[in-house]
Design an enzyme around this catalytic site. Structure first.
Site, PDB file in Angstrom:
ATOM      1  N   LYS A  18       0.833  -1.202   0.000  1.00 23.58           N
ATOM      2  CA  LYS A  18       0.000   0.000   0.000  1.00 23.58           C
ATOM      3  C   LYS A  18       0.871   1.256   0.000  1.00 23.58           C
ATOM      4  CE  LYS A  18      -3.709  -0.318   2.463  1.00 23.58           C
ATOM      5  NZ  LYS A  18      -4.674  -0.339   3.598  1.00 23.58           N
ATOM      6  N   ASP A  74      -8.720   3.419   4.680  1.00 22.64           N
ATOM      7  CA  ASP A  74      -9.290   2.141   5.065  1.00 22.64           C
ATOM      8  C   ASP A  74      -9.959   1.636   3.807  1.00 22.64           C
ATOM      9  OD1 ASP A  74      -9.523   0.212   7.140  1.00 22.64           O
ATOM     10  OD2 ASP A  74     -11.674   0.544   7.136  1.00 22.64           O
ATOM     11  N   SER A  75      -9.572   0.467   3.406  1.00 23.51           N
ATOM     12  CA  SER A  75     -10.073  -0.055   2.146  1.00 23.51           C
ATOM     13  C   SER A  75     -10.468  -1.506   2.325  1.00 23.51           C
ATOM     14  CB  SER A  75      -9.017   0.088   1.046  1.00 23.51           C
ATOM     15  OG  SER A  75      -7.798  -0.497   1.456  1.00 23.51           O
TER      16      SER A  75
END
Length: 202
Positions: A18, A74-75
């Site tokens: 990420k 936040d995924s």
């Protein structure tokens, strides 16, 4: 919307994949990106039941610890035939006693889809909520999503998380089969960053 004119930004994550995505997306704007690991920050407990709530927890913790502006996301993966699960629990499905194992998480998705008895194709959505926080308490929120469907077995080695089972709408490759540049142009995170651009002040 407040313009972001600073040149340093903490990405509030320990996830190396990420962090690299954000670095690739933000470096062209002259922003130097660091992660939680660069500052020795712990992983805060995510206690909210929404993407924006958990992103706020992470961004605020990084700001408080470093005194620098921070960006947190936040995924997660929402599978339509599983009533939106795993959703905000996307990472939790990968937790084991010795860290996260996303192969186990993807196997769980497949198992629960089989148990549901619902036929393929199984539509799904990757969602990302970004919270950009400043030391003075100001925050901006940006959302992005990408629609697609799931495949089984897993395909590709280039991505991370659930990428090996997700094919974005209009494409035949999974995110894990795509070159990073291609994925970064399509991903839910990239679409959220497109909205973030409006306040980058570049």
């Amino acid at each position: 919307m407040r313009r972001f004119t600073e040149t340093y930004l903490v990405i509030a994550t320990h996830n190396a994949g990420k962090l690299e995505e954000f670095r690739a997306l933000l470096t062209p704007y002259g922003v130097t990106v660091t992660g939680n690991g660069d500052h020795g920050l712990p992983e805060p407990e995510e206690t909210e039941d929404t993407f924006v709530g958990n992103a706020r927890i992470k961004a605020r913790a990084a700001v408080a610890a470093t005194g620098l502006p921070a960006l947190a996301d936040d995924s997660g993966l929402e599978v339509h035939d599983l009533d939106g699960r795993p959703g905000v629990h996307t990472a939790d499905w990968a937790e084991t006693g010795s860290g996260r194992d996303f192969d186990i998480a993807m196997e769980r998705v497949q198992r629960e889809l089989q148990e549901s008895g619902k036929p393929a194709p199984h539509g799904a959505r990757f969602r990302c909520t970004l919270v950009l926080a400043w030391p003075d308490g100001h925050e901006e929120v940006f959302d992005g999503h990408v629609e697609g469907h799931l495949v089984w077995p897993m395909r590709g080695k280039k991505g991370h998380g659930y990428d090996p089972i997700f094919v974005p709408e209009g494409h035949e490759q999974t995110f894990a089969e795509m070159d990073p540049e291609t994925k970064n142009g399509l991903s839910h995170r990239a679409r959220a960053v497109e909205k973030l651009r409006l306040c980058l002040g570049r």
